[in-house]
Design an enzyme around this catalytic site. Structure first.
Site, PDB file in Angstrom:
ATOM      1  N   GLU A  88      36.251  44.783  52.650  1.00  0.00           N
ATOM      2  CA  GLU A  88      37.327  43.908  53.084  1.00  0.00           C
ATOM      3  C   GLU A  88      38.689  44.476  52.670  1.00  0.00           C
ATOM      4  O   GLU A  88      38.826  45.091  51.620  1.00  0.00           O
ATOM      5  CB  GLU A  88      37.138  42.501  52.509  1.00  0.00           C
ATOM      6  CG  GLU A  88      35.902  41.831  53.096  1.00  0.00           C
ATOM      7  CD  GLU A  88      35.768  40.358  52.738  1.00  0.00           C
ATOM      8  OE1 GLU A  88      35.490  39.573  53.641  1.00  0.00           O
ATOM      9  OE2 GLU A  88      35.948  40.000  51.561  1.00  0.00           O
TER      10      GLU A  88
ATOM     11  N   CYS B 262      46.272  45.062  50.405  1.00  0.00           N
ATOM     12  CA  CYS B 262      45.329  45.082  49.290  1.00  0.00           C
ATOM     13  C   CYS B 262      44.067  45.793  49.760  1.00  0.00           C
ATOM     14  O   CYS B 262      43.383  45.325  50.665  1.00  0.00           O
ATOM     15  CB  CYS B 262      45.025  43.650  48.869  1.00  0.00           C
ATOM     16  SG  CYS B 262      43.798  43.521  47.565  1.00  0.00           S
TER      17      CYS B 262
ATOM     18  N   CYS C 212      30.798  46.173  43.155  1.00  0.00           N
ATOM     19  CA  CYS C 212      31.380  46.584  41.874  1.00  0.00           C
ATOM     20  C   CYS C 212      30.249  46.657  40.846  1.00  0.00           C
ATOM     21  O   CYS C 212      29.335  45.835  40.879  1.00  0.00           O
ATOM     22  CB  CYS C 212      32.431  45.568  41.432  1.00  0.00           C
ATOM     23  SG  CYS C 212      33.403  46.107  40.013  1.00  0.00           S
TER      24      CYS C 212
ATOM     25  N   CYS D 274      34.754  36.518  39.142  1.00  0.00           N
ATOM     26  CA  CYS D 274      35.077  37.310  40.337  1.00  0.00           C
ATOM     27  C   CYS D 274      33.914  37.328  41.318  1.00  0.00           C
ATOM     28  O   CYS D 274      32.775  37.611  40.954  1.00  0.00           O
ATOM     29  CB  CYS D 274      35.426  38.736  39.923  1.00  0.00           C
ATOM     30  SG  CYS D 274      35.669  39.850  41.312  1.00  0.00           S
TER      31      CYS D 274
ATOM     32  N   SER E 129      44.936  48.418  39.974  1.00  0.00           N
ATOM     33  CA  SER E 129      44.531  47.381  39.025  1.00  0.00           C
ATOM     34  C   SER E 129      43.187  47.753  38.416  1.00  0.00           C
ATOM     35  O   SER E 129      42.243  48.089  39.126  1.00  0.00           O
ATOM     36  CB  SER E 129      44.420  46.031  39.743  1.00  0.00           C
ATOM     37  OG  SER E 129      43.902  45.053  38.861  1.00  0.00           O
TER      38      SER E 129
ATOM     39  N   CYS F 192      42.796  36.776  45.670  1.00  0.00           N
ATOM     40  CA  CYS F 192      42.278  37.601  44.579  1.00  0.00           C
ATOM     41  C   CYS F 192      40.895  37.155  44.171  1.00  0.00           C
ATOM     42  O   CYS F 192      40.671  35.987  43.889  1.00  0.00           O
ATOM     43  CB  CYS F 192      43.134  37.471  43.324  1.00  0.00           C
ATOM     44  SG  CYS F 192      44.821  37.890  43.533  1.00  0.00           S
TER      45      CYS F 192
HETATM   46  N1  SAH Z   1      38.492  45.762  39.733  1.00  0.00           N
HETATM   47  C1  SAH Z   1      39.875  45.740  39.546  1.00  0.00           C
HETATM   48  C2  SAH Z   1      40.660  45.444  40.800  1.00  0.00           C
HETATM   49  C3  SAH Z   1      40.144  44.365  41.729  1.00  0.00           C
HETATM   50  S1  SAH Z   1      40.311  42.686  41.235  1.00  0.00           S
HETATM   51  C4  SAH Z   1      40.251  44.772  38.467  1.00  0.00           C
HETATM   52  O1  SAH Z   1      39.403  44.011  38.037  1.00  0.00           O
HETATM   53  O2  SAH Z   1      41.394  44.823  38.014  1.00  0.00           O
HETATM   54  C5  SAH Z   1      42.024  42.269  41.480  1.00  0.00           C
HETATM   55  C6  SAH Z   1      42.499  41.139  40.552  1.00  0.00           C
HETATM   56  O3  SAH Z   1      41.960  39.865  40.948  1.00  0.00           O
HETATM   57  C7  SAH Z   1      42.053  41.361  39.107  1.00  0.00           C
HETATM   58  O4  SAH Z   1      43.082  41.056  38.216  1.00  0.00           O
HETATM   59  C8  SAH Z   1      40.941  40.353  39.004  1.00  0.00           C
HETATM   60  O5  SAH Z   1      40.691  40.054  37.663  1.00  0.00           O
HETATM   61  C9  SAH Z   1      41.467  39.199  39.800  1.00  0.00           C
HETATM   62  N2  SAH Z   1      40.448  38.217  40.164  1.00  0.00           N
HETATM   63  C10 SAH Z   1      39.126  38.413  40.304  1.00  0.00           C
HETATM   64  N3  SAH Z   1      38.507  37.260  40.658  1.00  0.00           N
HETATM   65  C11 SAH Z   1      39.469  36.310  40.748  1.00  0.00           C
HETATM   66  C12 SAH Z   1      39.457  34.929  41.114  1.00  0.00           C
HETATM   67  N4  SAH Z   1      38.343  34.307  41.465  1.00  0.00           N
HETATM   68  N5  SAH Z   1      40.635  34.269  41.112  1.00  0.00           N
HETATM   69  C13 SAH Z   1      41.784  34.913  40.801  1.00  0.00           C
HETATM   70  N6  SAH Z   1      41.854  36.219  40.464  1.00  0.00           N
HETATM   71  C14 SAH Z   1      40.709  36.918  40.441  1.00  0.00           C
HETATM   72 FE1  SF4 Z   2      34.839  44.324  39.518  1.00  0.00          FE
HETATM   73 FE2  SF4 Z   2      37.472  43.784  39.224  1.00  0.00          FE
HETATM   74 FE3  SF4 Z   2      35.781  41.898  40.090  1.00  0.00          FE
HETATM   75 FE4  SF4 Z   2      35.676  42.705  37.542  1.00  0.00          FE
HETATM   76  S1  SF4 Z   2      37.403  41.650  38.565  1.00  0.00           S
HETATM   77  S2  SF4 Z   2      33.903  42.387  38.912  1.00  0.00           S
HETATM   78  S3  SF4 Z   2      36.137  44.886  37.761  1.00  0.00           S
HETATM   79  S4  SF4 Z   2      36.283  43.795  41.152  1.00  0.00           S
END
Ligand code: SAH
Ligand code: SF4
Length: 377
Positions: free
Chosen positions: A100, A113, A120, A127, A216, A358
């Site tokens: 995506e 993005c 992952c 997440c 990130s 996010c």
């Molecule tokens: N794997 C990397 C980049 C992808 S996630 C990382 O973890 O940084 C991009 C951002 O979205 C990260 O800061 C992650 O922590 C945040 N994120 C993940 N799940 C989320 C959610 N359900 N609500 C808000 N932010 C979230």
């Molecule tokens: Fe992977 Fe980033 Fe999601 Fe953590 S927040 S599971 S590192 S995509």
């Protein structure tokens, strides 16, 4: 099963890789520099999808190129448009796997993005992507393909017609910033993401400067200095907690590299200055990490680091175990952060209605077992 293998795309290739392809077609080496420069410009400045329009390249060579190669991008499976204008594409790659990509238009800028992996390996508990096992890393070409595709769809190439398919007004059609915040942990696909960023920031091509590309990471500490040296983009850190005990739970990689190690790596990030700050992302989880005490601890923790703080209201997904903090609480938290000198720290959720915000990204691609792969082969 009778499906002709599709031609290899030149989109996303580096200059040396393009030269290799020309060599394979028998183009003499002394012509490589010029031919590569021409292809480069057609592909990355003009967004060519057809060799035919490359009028400065001899017709015969154009024919050969078309016979062996293509200028295809990842294929769109679905395009969803949020009420706030955010767009999400589900894209299919050459092997049928899906990822995506999200476009977020804002006043005077547009952020794309992009994903770095399918799924992952990490399992951050809040997440959605983390619930999808890693399928594979994306190639540099697939990482760049997401930008090319997005530019096609929103009409962000020079000379794009005003009535392009997106229906967006001309001024709103711009990808000014790229964030590696889609699916995957980009530092676990270091080489491909680095090579892709080099092409994306090339001043004679897509020309999105490294100051406008943000990677990130959940905190792959040993790769942070290397990223600074070899890629040098802006950096964002998924911090989310101020105590190891809680961060271990939310971002399990913290057990390997705890907060202190992570912040040390940040302090030493090459090029760090007040003009080039690190963004600390902090997801707001009701009753878990959102107290005023936590906010105070956060500003103390970051005191000596040139930093921005980005509070992200938690975006729920089906079956998610958390709730987003109440708006009142987010405001209280933000006030502490604000008073410490951090401007507008709350990220407004975009594209929630289409699960594009996010942490909501996930594709249906699953990892086949080795035995299944063997059976189907
Ligand atoms: N794997 C990397 C980049 C992808 S996630 C990382 O973890 O940084 C991009 C951002 O979205 C990260 O800061 C992650 O922590 C945040 N994120 C993940 N799940 C989320 C959610 N359900 N609500 C808000 N932010 C979230
Ligand atoms: Fe992977 Fe980033 Fe999601 Fe953590 S927040 S599971 S590192 S995509």
């Amino acid at each position: 099963m009778g499906v002709a293998p599709s031609k290899e795309t030149l989109v996303g290739l580096s200059r040396p890789e393009l030269a290799e392809k020309l060599a394979a077609l028998g183009v003499p080496e002394r012509q490589h520099r010029m031919r590569v420069a021409q292809l480069w410009s057609w592909i990355y400045v003009r967004g060519a999808t057809d060799f035919d329009i490359m009028t400065d390249i001899a017709k015969e060579l154009r024919g050969q190129l078309a016979e062996h190669f293509a200028l295809t991008r990842p294929e769109i499976v679905t395009e969803q448009v949020s009420v706030d204008g955010t767009r999400k594409w589900l894209l299919r790659l050459h092997d049928g796997k899906e990822i995506e990509t999200v476009y977020i238009p804002e006043e005077g800028r547009g952020t794309l993005c992009i994903s770095s992996q399918i799924g992952c390996t990490l399992t951050c508990s809040f997440c959605h992507t983390g619930t999808q096992r890693l399928v594979r890393n994306l190639t540099a070409s697939e990482i760049i393909g997401q930008i090319m595709l997005a530019r096609d769809r929103i009409g962000d190439w020079p000379g794009a017609v005003p009535d392009d398919p997106s229906g967006l007004p001309q001024g709103d059609r711009k990808i000014t910033n790229v964030v590696l915040m889609g699916m995957g942990e980009p530092l676990y696909n270091f080489d491909n993401v680095r090579d892709a960023c080099a092409i994306v920031s090339d001043g004679e091509g897509l020309s999105i400067s490294k100051r406008r590309i943000t990677l990130s990471t959940s905190g792959i500490v040993p790769e942070i200095p290397r990223w600074g040296e070899e890629a040098g983009t802006m950096l964002a850190i998924s911090l989310h907690a101020v105590r190891d005990e809680l961060r271990n739970e939310l971002v399990p990689i913290n057990r390997k590299w705890p907060i202190k190690d992570l912040l040390d790596a940040c302090r030493n990030y090459p090029g760090l200055s007040n003009a080039k700050r690190i963004t600390f992302e902090y997801v707001m989880l009701k009753g878990l990490n959102d107290s005023v005490e936590d906010a105070k601890a956060l500003v103390r923790l970051l005191a000596k680091i040139p930093a921005k703080i980005n509070l992200i209201p938690f975006n729920p997904w089906p079956g998610s175990p958390y709730e987003c903090s109440d708006w009142e609480q987010i405001e209280k938290f933000a006030e502490v952060v604000n008073r410490a000198g951090y401007a507008s720290p709350v990220r407004s959720p975009r594209g929630r209605d289409i699960m594009a915000a996010c942490g909501q990204l996930k594709s249906a691609s699953i990892k086949q077992r080795a035995s299944q792969r063997l059976a189907s082969a």
